[in-house]
Design an enzyme around this catalytic site. Sequence first.
Site, PDB file in Angstrom:
ATOM      1  N   ARG A 193      -6.788  12.938   0.589  1.00  0.00           N
ATOM      2  CA  ARG A 193      -5.672  13.383   1.452  1.00  0.00           C
ATOM      3  C   ARG A 193      -4.328  12.847   0.980  1.00  0.00           C
ATOM      4  O   ARG A 193      -3.305  13.412   1.307  1.00  0.00           O
ATOM      5  CB  ARG A 193      -5.929  13.005   2.917  1.00  0.00           C
ATOM      6  CG  ARG A 193      -5.914  11.536   3.179  1.00  0.00           C
ATOM      7  CD  ARG A 193      -6.077  11.239   4.653  1.00  0.00           C
ATOM      8  NE  ARG A 193      -7.445  11.509   5.107  1.00  0.00           N
ATOM      9  CZ  ARG A 193      -7.944  11.010   6.237  1.00  0.00           C
ATOM     10  NH1 ARG A 193      -7.183  10.278   7.025  1.00  0.00           N
ATOM     11  NH2 ARG A 193      -9.182  11.257   6.597  1.00  0.00           N
ATOM     12  N   HIS A 194      -4.323  11.725   0.258  1.00  0.00           N
ATOM     13  CA  HIS A 194      -3.030  11.242  -0.265  1.00  0.00           C
ATOM     14  C   HIS A 194      -3.119  10.935  -1.765  1.00  0.00           C
ATOM     15  O   HIS A 194      -2.708  11.753  -2.576  1.00  0.00           O
ATOM     16  CB  HIS A 194      -2.440  10.087   0.563  1.00  0.00           C
ATOM     17  CG  HIS A 194      -3.420   9.100   1.126  1.00  0.00           C
ATOM     18  ND1 HIS A 194      -4.296   8.389   0.340  1.00  0.00           N
ATOM     19  CD2 HIS A 194      -3.645   8.693   2.408  1.00  0.00           C
ATOM     20  CE1 HIS A 194      -5.014   7.587   1.113  1.00  0.00           C
ATOM     21  NE2 HIS A 194      -4.659   7.749   2.371  1.00  0.00           N
TER      22      HIS A 194
ATOM     23  N   HIS B 285      -3.724  -4.432   7.752  1.00  0.00           N
ATOM     24  CA  HIS B 285      -3.805  -3.337   8.723  1.00  0.00           C
ATOM     25  C   HIS B 285      -2.881  -3.560   9.903  1.00  0.00           C
ATOM     26  O   HIS B 285      -3.024  -4.533  10.633  1.00  0.00           O
ATOM     27  CB  HIS B 285      -5.236  -3.073   9.212  1.00  0.00           C
ATOM     28  CG  HIS B 285      -5.467  -1.602   9.428  1.00  0.00           C
ATOM     29  ND1 HIS B 285      -5.041  -0.955  10.550  1.00  0.00           N
ATOM     30  CD2 HIS B 285      -6.020  -0.660   8.626  1.00  0.00           C
ATOM     31  CE1 HIS B 285      -5.349   0.334  10.436  1.00  0.00           C
ATOM     32  NE2 HIS B 285      -5.937   0.544   9.284  1.00  0.00           N
TER      33      HIS B 285
ATOM     34  N   GLU C 147      -8.544   0.325  -2.789  1.00  0.00           N
ATOM     35  CA  GLU C 147      -9.376   0.366  -1.574  1.00  0.00           C
ATOM     36  C   GLU C 147     -10.298   1.565  -1.697  1.00  0.00           C
ATOM     37  O   GLU C 147      -9.842   2.662  -2.065  1.00  0.00           O
ATOM     38  CB  GLU C 147      -8.507   0.589  -0.340  1.00  0.00           C
ATOM     39  CG  GLU C 147      -7.688  -0.589   0.059  1.00  0.00           C
ATOM     40  CD  GLU C 147      -6.787  -0.242   1.246  1.00  0.00           C
ATOM     41  OE1 GLU C 147      -6.902   0.871   1.794  1.00  0.00           O
ATOM     42  OE2 GLU C 147      -5.958  -1.069   1.580  1.00  0.00           O
TER      43      GLU C 147
ATOM     44  N   HIS D 269      -5.609   3.662  -1.695  1.00  0.00           N
ATOM     45  CA  HIS D 269      -6.943   4.020  -1.213  1.00  0.00           C
ATOM     46  C   HIS D 269      -7.259   5.426  -1.721  1.00  0.00           C
ATOM     47  O   HIS D 269      -6.585   6.378  -1.338  1.00  0.00           O
ATOM     48  CB  HIS D 269      -6.925   3.989   0.321  1.00  0.00           C
ATOM     49  CG  HIS D 269      -8.257   4.219   0.966  1.00  0.00           C
ATOM     50  ND1 HIS D 269      -8.441   4.063   2.324  1.00  0.00           N
ATOM     51  CD2 HIS D 269      -9.460   4.598   0.477  1.00  0.00           C
ATOM     52  CE1 HIS D 269      -9.700   4.333   2.630  1.00  0.00           C
ATOM     53  NE2 HIS D 269     -10.341   4.664   1.524  1.00  0.00           N
TER      54      HIS D 269
ATOM     55  N   ARG E 259      -9.340   8.225  -1.217  1.00  0.00           N
ATOM     56  CA  ARG E 259     -10.275   8.678  -0.183  1.00  0.00           C
ATOM     57  C   ARG E 259     -11.101   9.847  -0.697  1.00  0.00           C
ATOM     58  O   ARG E 259     -10.647  10.612  -1.560  1.00  0.00           O
ATOM     59  CB  ARG E 259      -9.504   9.091   1.073  1.00  0.00           C
ATOM     60  CG  ARG E 259      -8.762   7.949   1.749  1.00  0.00           C
ATOM     61  CD  ARG E 259      -8.173   8.401   3.072  1.00  0.00           C
ATOM     62  NE  ARG E 259      -9.198   8.548   4.070  1.00  0.00           N
ATOM     63  CZ  ARG E 259      -9.429   7.681   5.056  1.00  0.00           C
ATOM     64  NH1 ARG E 259      -8.682   6.611   5.195  1.00  0.00           N
ATOM     65  NH2 ARG E 259     -10.399   7.884   5.920  1.00  0.00           N
TER      66      ARG E 259
ATOM     67  N   ASN F 159       0.854  -1.187   0.000  1.00  0.00           N
ATOM     68  CA  ASN F 159       0.000   0.000   0.000  1.00  0.00           C
ATOM     69  C   ASN F 159       0.894   1.242   0.000  1.00  0.00           C
ATOM     70  O   ASN F 159       1.665   1.456   0.944  1.00  0.00           O
ATOM     71  CB  ASN F 159      -0.904  -0.030   1.244  1.00  0.00           C
ATOM     72  CG  ASN F 159      -1.821   1.175   1.299  1.00  0.00           C
ATOM     73  OD1 ASN F 159      -1.392   2.303   1.061  1.00  0.00           O
ATOM     74  ND2 ASN F 159      -3.077   0.963   1.619  1.00  0.00           N
TER      75      ASN F 159
ATOM     76  N   GLY G  11       1.216  -1.333   4.318  1.00  0.00           N
ATOM     77  CA  GLY G  11       1.576  -0.001   3.878  1.00  0.00           C
ATOM     78  C   GLY G  11       2.534   0.717   4.803  1.00  0.00           C
ATOM     79  O   GLY G  11       3.739   0.820   4.533  1.00  0.00           O
ATOM     80  N   HIS G  12       2.009   1.172   5.923  1.00  0.00           N
ATOM     81  CA  HIS G  12       2.754   2.086   6.789  1.00  0.00           C
ATOM     82  C   HIS G  12       4.151   1.573   7.153  1.00  0.00           C
ATOM     83  O   HIS G  12       5.135   2.312   7.050  1.00  0.00           O
ATOM     84  CB  HIS G  12       1.938   2.371   8.059  1.00  0.00           C
ATOM     85  CG  HIS G  12       2.559   3.395   8.932  1.00  0.00           C
ATOM     86  ND1 HIS G  12       2.274   4.724   8.833  1.00  0.00           N
ATOM     87  CD2 HIS G  12       3.516   3.284   9.889  1.00  0.00           C
ATOM     88  CE1 HIS G  12       3.013   5.392   9.703  1.00  0.00           C
ATOM     89  NE2 HIS G  12       3.772   4.545  10.356  1.00  0.00           N
TER      90      HIS G  12
ATOM     91  N   THR H 153      -8.152   3.687   8.200  1.00  0.00           N
ATOM     92  CA  THR H 153      -9.395   2.920   8.290  1.00  0.00           C
ATOM     93  C   THR H 153      -9.548   2.292   9.676  1.00  0.00           C
ATOM     94  O   THR H 153      -8.657   1.598  10.147  1.00  0.00           O
ATOM     95  CB  THR H 153      -9.406   1.801   7.224  1.00  0.00           C
ATOM     96  OG1 THR H 153      -8.981   2.362   5.994  1.00  0.00           O
ATOM     97  CG2 THR H 153     -10.773   1.191   7.080  1.00  0.00           C
TER      98      THR H 153
ATOM     99  N   ARG I  29       3.755  18.702   1.088  1.00  0.00           N
ATOM    100  CA  ARG I  29       4.377  19.895   0.549  1.00  0.00           C
ATOM    101  C   ARG I  29       3.644  20.466  -0.673  1.00  0.00           C
ATOM    102  O   ARG I  29       3.566  21.676  -0.846  1.00  0.00           O
ATOM    103  CB  ARG I  29       5.835  19.592   0.163  1.00  0.00           C
ATOM    104  CG  ARG I  29       6.553  20.701  -0.562  1.00  0.00           C
ATOM    105  CD  ARG I  29       6.608  22.004   0.255  1.00  0.00           C
ATOM    106  NE  ARG I  29       7.359  21.875   1.465  1.00  0.00           N
ATOM    107  CZ  ARG I  29       8.663  22.143   1.585  1.00  0.00           C
ATOM    108  NH1 ARG I  29       9.346  22.568   0.558  1.00  0.00           N
ATOM    109  NH2 ARG I  29       9.267  21.994   2.746  1.00  0.00           N
TER     110      ARG I  29
ATOM    111  N   ASP J 298      -0.058   4.483  -0.259  1.00  0.00           N
ATOM    112  CA  ASP J 298      -0.759   5.743   0.067  1.00  0.00           C
ATOM    113  C   ASP J 298       0.177   6.787   0.664  1.00  0.00           C
ATOM    114  O   ASP J 298       0.099   7.977   0.357  1.00  0.00           O
ATOM    115  CB  ASP J 298      -1.864   5.494   1.104  1.00  0.00           C
ATOM    116  CG  ASP J 298      -3.046   4.735   0.538  1.00  0.00           C
ATOM    117  OD1 ASP J 298      -3.144   4.599  -0.698  1.00  0.00           O
ATOM    118  OD2 ASP J 298      -3.868   4.268   1.355  1.00  0.00           O
ATOM    119  N   HIS J 299       1.055   6.326   1.572  1.00  0.00           N
ATOM    120  CA  HIS J 299       1.837   7.306   2.328  1.00  0.00           C
ATOM    121  C   HIS J 299       3.023   7.880   1.560  1.00  0.00           C
ATOM    122  O   HIS J 299       3.658   8.826   2.014  1.00  0.00           O
ATOM    123  CB  HIS J 299       2.228   6.746   3.693  1.00  0.00           C
ATOM    124  CG  HIS J 299       1.013   6.473   4.535  1.00  0.00           C
ATOM    125  ND1 HIS J 299      -0.031   7.365   4.613  1.00  0.00           N
ATOM    126  CD2 HIS J 299       0.649   5.408   5.283  1.00  0.00           C
ATOM    127  CE1 HIS J 299      -0.983   6.858   5.381  1.00  0.00           C
ATOM    128  NE2 HIS J 299      -0.594   5.677   5.799  1.00  0.00           N
TER     129      HIS J 299
ATOM    130  N   GLU K 299     -10.791  -9.459   3.228  1.00  0.00           N
ATOM    131  CA  GLU K 299      -9.536  -9.033   3.851  1.00  0.00           C
ATOM    132  C   GLU K 299      -9.823  -8.894   5.333  1.00  0.00           C
ATOM    133  O   GLU K 299     -10.634  -8.055   5.755  1.00  0.00           O
ATOM    134  CB  GLU K 299      -9.040  -7.706   3.260  1.00  0.00           C
ATOM    135  CG  GLU K 299      -7.745  -7.274   3.934  1.00  0.00           C
ATOM    136  CD  GLU K 299      -7.008  -6.166   3.180  1.00  0.00           C
ATOM    137  OE1 GLU K 299      -7.041  -6.147   1.943  1.00  0.00           O
ATOM    138  OE2 GLU K 299      -6.402  -5.319   3.859  1.00  0.00           O
TER     139      GLU K 299
END
Length: 250
Positions: A58-59, A200, A79, A52, A54, A9, A222-223, A110, A20, A11-12, A160
């Site tokens: 936001r990302h 997750h 997602e 994802h 959203r 993932n 992801g993270h 999430t 920025r 996203d980040h 999932e």
Amino acid sequence: MNTLRLGVNIDHVATLRQARYATMPDSKNAEPDPIAIARTCERAGAHGITVHLRADRRHIQDRDLQRLRENIMTKLNLEMGNTPEIVDIALRIVPDEVCLVPEKREEVSTEGGLDLVAHGKELSGTLKRLHAAGVRVSMFIDPAPEQIDAAAALGADIVELHTGKLANAFTEKIEQQELERLREAAVRAANAKLQVNAGHGINYRNITRIHKIPHLVELNIGHAIVARAIFVGFETAVREMLALMENYRG
Ligand code: PXP
């Protein structure tokens, strides 16, 4: 035994860029580019890329999704919340898979799984439209028997299982309880012929607990990978996670 597959993932990666460049989307300086990172993940052996989209963007942005669709060589897993706007986008982009998730504007990430018992009717319409477009559909759910049964009744392809509670368990007792729930849910889902994924909160340490859940086909992470990549680079971060997944015995 098939190998446990990894969906990264990313996203980040977009979170960092947006921190920025949210107000300067067309700047030639906008970086890092999630598409370049997706390619790096694939080169490192990832089996798929997950993002994802959203409602608040936001990302990941719409343009990222379009470019990922055009460039990904493995598999694109989108997602998304079940809202008309995002469903229309999914039907236009046609990802390989969609994972339906609950989405609250105020949450950081999430929280909790979809309640398929309460929202079965709305989800059923979306699932049929996605199936008609050739998209495989996953439901992100808590490991509860009624949710597994509802996913099977709806005709989902994949569940999932939400591993957040296991990943963040503070005591051994909670960890054992949650592991047992996940194990039972995985068996129930496999018996119902659902593909079993998990995601997750999975990281380089708690992955050993994930190995105790049977029938897993794919993890979405992801993270932890993005955080590790800051130290070692993305390619190594993905390779390290794949190495930790290698001896999964199902
Ligand atoms: N799976 C789902 C359905 C998610 O919503 C998320 C978070 O976006 C993940 C997996 C990845 O979670 P993490 O970033 O904690 O690895």
